[in-house]
Structure formats: C-alpha cells, structure tokens
Write an enzyme that holds these catalytic residues in place. Structure first.
Site, PDB file in Angstrom:
ATOM      1  N   SER A  85      -9.049   2.245 -42.735  1.00  0.00           N
ATOM      2  CA  SER A  85      -8.097   1.882 -41.701  1.00  0.00           C
ATOM      3  C   SER A  85      -7.541   3.075 -40.930  1.00  0.00           C
ATOM      4  O   SER A  85      -6.950   2.895 -39.880  1.00  0.00           O
ATOM      5  CB  SER A  85      -6.939   1.111 -42.330  1.00  0.00           C
ATOM      6  OG  SER A  85      -6.228   1.940 -43.248  1.00  0.00           O
ATOM      7  N   LYS A 118      -0.899   9.062 -38.927  1.00  0.00           N
ATOM      8  CA  LYS A 118      -1.244   7.637 -38.912  1.00  0.00           C
ATOM      9  C   LYS A 118       0.014   6.813 -38.682  1.00  0.00           C
ATOM     10  O   LYS A 118       1.079   7.127 -39.240  1.00  0.00           O
ATOM     11  CB  LYS A 118      -1.909   7.269 -40.244  1.00  0.00           C
ATOM     12  CG  LYS A 118      -2.436   5.845 -40.327  1.00  0.00           C
ATOM     13  CD  LYS A 118      -3.103   5.611 -41.677  1.00  0.00           C
ATOM     14  CE  LYS A 118      -3.720   4.223 -41.797  1.00  0.00           C
ATOM     15  NZ  LYS A 118      -4.370   4.016 -43.102  1.00  0.00           N
ATOM     16  N   SER A 155      -9.385   4.271 -47.140  1.00  0.00           N
ATOM     17  CA  SER A 155      -9.047   4.383 -45.723  1.00  0.00           C
ATOM     18  C   SER A 155      -8.914   5.793 -45.170  1.00  0.00           C
ATOM     19  O   SER A 155      -8.783   5.952 -43.956  1.00  0.00           O
ATOM     20  CB  SER A 155      -7.751   3.625 -45.437  1.00  0.00           C
ATOM     21  OG  SER A 155      -8.046   2.265 -45.288  1.00  0.00           O
TER      22      SER A 155
HETATM   23  N1  GLN Z   1     -10.710  -1.210 -46.380  1.00  0.00           N
HETATM   24  C1  GLN Z   1      -9.855  -1.422 -47.489  1.00  0.00           C
HETATM   25  C2  GLN Z   1      -8.969  -2.619 -47.223  1.00  0.00           C
HETATM   26  O1  GLN Z   1      -9.154  -3.246 -46.252  1.00  0.00           O
HETATM   27  C3  GLN Z   1      -9.049  -0.208 -47.778  1.00  0.00           C
HETATM   28  C4  GLN Z   1      -7.918  -0.051 -46.856  1.00  0.00           C
HETATM   29  C5  GLN Z   1      -7.117   1.168 -47.168  1.00  0.00           C
HETATM   30  O2  GLN Z   1      -7.544   2.056 -47.894  1.00  0.00           O
HETATM   31  N2  GLN Z   1      -5.917   1.191 -46.617  1.00  0.00           N
HETATM   32  O3  GLN Z   1      -8.101  -2.931 -47.978  1.00  0.00           O
END
Ligand code: GLN
Length: 481
Positions: free
Chosen positions: A151, A76, A175
């Site tokens: 994400s 990532k 994410s």
């Molecule tokens: N979707 C969640 C957010 O927007 C989690 C994101 C993540 O786990 N990095 O914060």
C-alpha cells in the site's frame, strides 16, 4: 540536482556546498515536473518545507552534525504530521489535520530532515497496488500503465522517480517491501517494536511497522537509525536501539536459506530467473546457500487475512463522524443513523469488506474457528522461522511472485490481489525484520525485488547482508522520466 542519495545530500548541506533551500526547491521542482504523470503525492507541503529549509540554513553551522540535515523526505499519508493533512487514503479522513506529529516524524525533524509532503496509499494501508486510495491511483514510474505496488505505492514511486531520496512507508503484510520491489528501490520492514507506531494510523496493530524506502541500503540504515529506538508512547516499543554501527558488510560465510518448496508454484518465470541470479551472486560472494523449510507458510495468507481484518475491524471502530474528519450531515436524524451514514459514505469498498470479515471472525460462535485458530497457526509460522534461523542467518525469497502488474488487472478479484503478499506476510506474522532490494529487471524492464529476512532484532545483520549484495550486484538502472 541529483536527488538519489540522502547521505550525499546531507554531507553537501552540512559542509555548506549547497543550501537546504536549494535542495528543497530541487525536490519540489521535480515533484512539480513529474508528479502529474505519477501521482505519488497526495499533499505537497510546499510552504512549510521551504520555510523549514530556510530555518535550517540560518542555523547551519550549529546543526552540521545532524544525520539528515537538509534531506527532503516524503511521508506516507497514514503517518500523522502536525498541521499537515493526513488522510490514510480515506475519504473519512479527508479533512483531518493532526494536532501532533508521529514519533517518527518528530525524530526525522530533530535529525534535520525536511518533510516535503504526504504520499498516496491504499485506504488505511489495505491493498497491494495503491488502487484502493480514495484519491486516485499512483502510476509506476517504470511503466505508466502499471501499479507501483502497495500500500505504500506513493512513497516507493516518489523515491523511484527521484523526487525525494527517502520516504517512510508502513508495512502490515508487505506494504513497504512489495512496492519497493515493484518500483526498483530498497524498502525495510524493521523488527516489530523497533520503530514506534505512535502516530501511525492503525490498521492491524500486532503487525504494523513503519520503515524507510530509499534508493540504496546505506540510506535505509541511516533512516532506521534516526527513527528507531524506544518510545514510551508505544506500549509495544522495544527497549533496543537499532545499533547499526558500520560492520563487516560481507556475505562471506553468511548462511542463506532458500525455501525452494515455496517457490515451485505461482512465481512468474522472469521473477524466478532474476531471483536465481541473485542467489548465484550471493554464493559467488561467499554466502553458503542452503534449503530451508517454512512448512506452515502455505497458510500465511489466510492467517494474515484473518488476523489483520480482525484487528482492523476493531481499530476502525473509532471513525464515527464525531472525533475525526468527515461526517455525513444529510438524512441522519438519530446518532445511530449519523454513524451509519458516515461510515457508509466515508469508507471505500475494500475497507468495508475487511471490517465485515474482521467482525465476522471475531463474533461469538465463530471466534474459535477462525480468529483463535489463526492465532495458533500464527504461532506455528513463527516457530518455522525460529527453526530456520537456528540453521541459517537469513532467509531469501523473491519479494513478490510477480513484477508490477497492469492497473485494473487485479481489482475485480480481491483474492488474486491478496496473493501478491504470499512472500511478505510471514515476516509480519513472525515479527522479524525483512528488506527488499532490487535484483534486476525482467525482459520487459520491470524491477524484481530480492527479499532478505532475518531473526528478531537481526535488523543490522539484514542491512549488512543487503549492503554486501548491493555491492556485489549493483542495480544502477532508474526509470526514464
Ligand atoms: N497488501 C496487504 C494488505 O492488503 C498488506 C498491506 C500492508 O502491509 N499495509 O493487507
């Protein structure tokens, strides 16, 4: 060449049945052929990867014990890779080339892996659809008009599309697990502190955790074994190693709690059908299913978005146009103007929204009402999990209340987007390990994820139960590409 099993690739390379160079070339070819339609990768490190594979081949007999020898891996783009551009999906880091490797990258390299590139993600990992990347959207390999989740959408899509067998993501509120669910692959968020965060571009430090995405549970366990364990460079790193010695991969007698009250509202009917079938399969395999209550989970989303934005506003203060990447050079006469302009042009709208929210909830006069209150409720959420794990071994939920949604469908309404995380954020707030694994398809052929959560340091138990479920209810579908 079949790129779906890290273990098989490793064994084949170690035995000399195939060269690391051939495997690497196969992965790069597949990326080249399929990534125009998916855009899982932001950077493909073609030359570095081929040179690395050739070096491994030249030393192969000596290296044949390495656990990931010759395995192509995607990282990532919020995890630092020495000499390879690392943007966190943000314009403010568009030219940032880290001078060092994250600990997880060091460990993958020491285990013989071949890093083929960096995957697209929501800017600073803030999002649930990968639509917040400054570098364009990633498409779900199962349906090109749908999001891959986020994400870590690029990492999940790359594994689902069989471009690589293994990828790393980061999970602050879901994410890793949510995109894994939406792309029909396995994603693990380890116990907080089990995997070093050194070299992970920080979003919310008390919640962030790196973990693997794979097509199967054994590969996820293999990856955790390599990247996990103590690291003196991360102050929150635990002294424990993951200790994933192959054990009894059976669900017989395993007590699995289902928080039914939470599932009554807002879960899509097709997702619930697949989840109920998964629960039935676990019962069939000898698991004891019980109802558990996680009463404070109804507050998990607001608590998460207060804590995460507060920490993000502090972590992101470092991007000032001086130390990293992008600097706005025009129309700035004073230092203050340069900071302002850099942040105005460098950050996207979601990141700005979160910095403002986080700054607000930490400000004098509001801190007690919001941030401190959220920390108190976080404790209650953690105690709910403690109480549940006094009665059951694991908690099962759908990973996401919905299957992959259409691109653009939720971007206009941030709160709708935030609700996609309702089942995942609890594990981050409580610091416990949690895995998502595929448990079927909706009638529209979109993957559904089963989430299994365990107590702190219960990573091995989570992985064993997941492996047993995988054996009982194998998921053999893959997207047609
Ligand atoms: N979707 C969640 C957010 O927007 C989690 C994101 C993540 O786990 N990095 O914060």
């Amino acid at each position: 060449m079949d790129l779906s099993s890290a273990r098989e690739i490793r064994d084949a390379v170690a035995a000399g049945r195939v060269s690391a160079v051939d495997v690497c070339r196969a992965a790069l070819d597949r990326i080249e052929r399929t990534d125009g339609a998916i855009h899982a990768f932001h950077t493909v490190a073609r030359e570095q990867a081929m040179a690395r594979a050739a070096e491994l081949d030249s030393r192969r007999p000596d290296l044949s014990a390495l656990p990931l020898l010759g395995v192509p891996i995607a990282i990532k783009d919020n995890i630092c890779t020495r000499g390879v551009r690392t943007t966190a999906g943000s314009r403010i880091l568009q030219d940032y080339v880290p001078p060092y490797d994250a600990t997880v990258v060091e460990r993958l390299n020491a285990a013989g892996a071949v890093i083929v590139g960096k995957t697209n993600c929501d800017e600073f990992a803030m999002g649930s659809s990968t639509e917040n990347s400054a570098y364009g959207v990633t498409r779900n390999p199962w349906a090109s008009d749908r999001v891959p989740g986020g994400s870590s959408g690029g990492s999940a899509a790359a594994v689902a599309a069989r471009q690589v067998p293994l990828a790393l993501g980061s999970d602050t509120g879901g994410s890793i697990r949510q995109p894994a669910a939406m792309c029909g692959v396995v994603g693990l968020k380890p116990t907080y502190g089990m995997v070093s965060r050194y070299g992970l571009i920080a979003f919310a430090s008390s919640l962030d955790q790196i973990g693997p995405i794979a097509t199967n549970v054994a590969d996820a366990a293999l990856a955790l074994n390599v990247i996990g364990g103590h690291d003196a460079r991360d102050a929150t790193s635990l002294p424990h190693a993951p200790e994933l010695a192959p054990g009894d991969e059976s669900l017989r007698g395993v007590r699995i709690g289902v928080p039914r009250a939470l599932l009554n509202e807002g879960v899509d009917a097709d997702v619930l059908t697949a989840f109920d079938a998964a629960v039935a399969a676990m019962r069939q395999s000898g698991a004891e299913i019980a109802d558990v209550a996680l009463p404070h989970s109804t507050h998990a989303i607001p608590v998460y978005y207060l804590v995460a934005t507060a920490e993000a506003s502090s972590n992101l203060a470092r991007y000032d146009g001086v130390r990293y990447g992008f600097r706005a050079r025009d129309a700035a006469e004073t230092l203050g103007e340069m900071y302002d302009r850099t942040r105005e042009l460098g950050f996207g709208p979601e990141v700005k929204r979160r910095i403002m929210l986080g700054t607000y909830v930490l400000s004098a006069g509001y801190k007690d009402a919001y941030y401190l209150k959220a920390q108190q409720v976080r404790t209650l959420i953690r105690r709910d999990y403690d109480a549940a794990f006094a009665r059951v071994d694991l908690v099962a939920m759908p990973t996401s209340p919905i299957a992959a949604f259409k691109l653009g469908e939720r971007t206009a309404d941030p709160v709708q987007m935030y609700l996609a995380d309702v089942f995942t954020v609890g594990a981050n707030l409580a610091g416990v390990p949690s895995i998502s694994l595929p448990c079927g398809l909706t009638p529209g052929r979109l993957p559904v994820g089963l989430q299994l959560t365990g107590p702190r340091l219960g990573d091995a138990a989570v992985l064993r139960a997941a492996a047993a479920f995988e054996r009982a209810a194998p998921f053999t579908d893959a997207p047609a590409l």
